[in-house]
Design an enzyme around this catalytic site. Structure first.
Site, PDB file in Angstrom:
ATOM      1  N   PHE A   9     -77.799 -71.603  15.737  1.00 17.99           N
ATOM      2  CA  PHE A   9     -76.541 -71.558  16.244  1.00 17.99           C
ATOM      3  C   PHE A   9     -76.572 -70.368  17.467  1.00 17.99           C
ATOM      4  CE2 PHE A   9     -72.328 -69.603  16.325  1.00 17.99           C
ATOM      5  CZ  PHE A   9     -71.504 -70.558  16.638  1.00 17.99           C
ATOM      6  N   TYR A  10     -77.739 -69.689  17.447  1.00 18.58           N
ATOM      7  CA  TYR A  10     -77.861 -68.771  18.838  1.00 18.58           C
ATOM      8  C   TYR A  10     -78.097 -69.843  20.060  1.00 18.58           C
ATOM      9  CZ  TYR A  10     -80.950 -66.131  21.923  1.00 18.58           C
ATOM     10  OH  TYR A  10     -81.273 -65.567  23.034  1.00 18.58           O
ATOM     11  N   ALA A  11     -78.979 -70.793  19.710  1.00 18.55           N
ATOM     12  CA  ALA A  11     -79.507 -71.473  20.791  1.00 18.55           C
ATOM     13  C   ALA A  11     -78.093 -72.170  21.329  1.00 18.55           C
ATOM     14  CB  ALA A  11     -80.343 -72.548  20.250  1.00 18.55           C
TER      15      ALA A  11
END
Length: 333
Positions: free
Chosen positions: A152-154
């Site tokens: 989800f960071y990416a």
């Protein structure tokens, strides 16, 4: 005298960038919320060192607080804005995705709105090599599709790129997105592998090596990264592409640029450099790949070179040794 707004100025990269800009004669306004994601004392010490320069103005607060960035833009009218503040960390995004929604998406929206109201000459925004996700064609080149995020960071960082492009198109804002590749060096983040490995080895504790060590990274020394960023400040996206490799948008003053060493290093070689710097072997616990991780990264930096003349200068052995020297001095180890 030009003014730069650096978000995330108490962070690892933000601190080094702000220090470089101050040394070059810029006025720097540094915004940071001093998030407790890792040791706040380290962040406070970075800001304190920057505050020794009369050209530095620290501001404590969150990006996502309504109106905060708008007020900063209106008061300081920055010539350049370098947006580094974000909730970082691939693993943490699995456990606390809302932190990434608020800082990386809402915070970036607030920044773009402030830039729309008070346009800087150039807005530079940090992305990450993680946006390449499941891509396997190496080296990673900016015009490759980046549609398969593994965390989800990416996903939030890729969304930030899309948001930036829309504002560049709609409001003629010159925006450069830069994708970092595994940055390391003095004053680094304690959640990064080099920091954790060093701490464990000095305590005679084992280190956890994922994917049984069958990984490689385009490890980028902090000084090289900052050289890339500062060079890009002057490379404002315009109408004409720089060569056939340019990622310049056909409909906006917007481009994406990799900043890396352009030299993938096997993880085991990275660990060997640390063993050499510490003068002791590592006890390794070999583990499976972590969720959200990728086996390899490798930056094609030819566009950055075409725009700025950039060449990475610090090899892994030298960079790791410099980190160890800093770590020992900072912790008295």
């Amino acid at each position: 005298m030009r003014t730069a707004l650096v978000t995330g100025s108490a962070g690892f990269i933000g601190y080094h960038l702000a220090a470089r800009l101050l040394a070059a004669g810029w006025q720097v306004v540094g915004l940071d919320c001093l998030s407790p994601y890792y040791d706040v004392t380290m962040k406070e010490r970075r800001h304190a060192m920057l505050a020794e320069s009369p050209g530095f103005t620290p501001v404590i607060g969150k990006l996502e607080d309504p109106g905060r960035l708008m007020e900063l833009f209106a008061r300081h009218r920055p010539d350049a804005v370098i947006h580094l503040a974000a909730q970082a960390g691939v693993r943490h995004s699995i456990d606390a995705p809302r932190d990434y929604l608020e800082a990386n998406l809402i915070g970036t929206f607030e920044l773009l709105e402030a830039a729309r109201a008070h346009p800087p000459a150039h807005l530079l925004m940090a992305s990450t090599s993680s946006v390449y996700g499941a891509n396997t064609e190496m080296p990673f080149e900016e015009r490759q599709k980046a549609d398969t995020p593994m965390s989800f960071y990416a996903a939030t960082k890729k969304a930030g790129e899309a948001m930036g492009h829309s504002y560049a198109h709609l409001y003629a804002l010159p925006i450069t997105m830069f994708r970092f590749f595994t940055v390391y060096g003095p004053w680094g983040r304690p959640d990064m592998a080099l920091f954790k490995f060093t701490k464990a080895m000095l305590a005679d504790e084992p280190i956890e090596v994922y994917n049984h060590g069958r990984m490689s990274r385009d490890f980028t020394y902090i000084d090289d990264l900052v050289t890339g960023i500062t060079g890009l400040i002057e490379a404002v996206p315009g109408d004409a592409p720089v060569g056939s490799q340019d990622s310049l948008s056909p409909v906006a003053p917007f481009r994406v640029v990799n900043i890396g060493a352009s030299q993938p290093t096997p993880l085991m070689d990275y660990i060997a450099a640390l063993e050499e710097a510490l003068g002791q072997p590592a006890q390794k616990i070999l583990k499976e790949m972590q969720a959200g991780d990728v086996p390899a990264t490798w930056a094609d930096t030819s566009l950055l070179t075409a725009l700025t003349g950039y060449r990475a200068e610090v090899d892994v052995r030298t960079g790791v040794a410099r980190f160890v020297d800093w770590y020992r001095a900072y912790y008295g180890a």
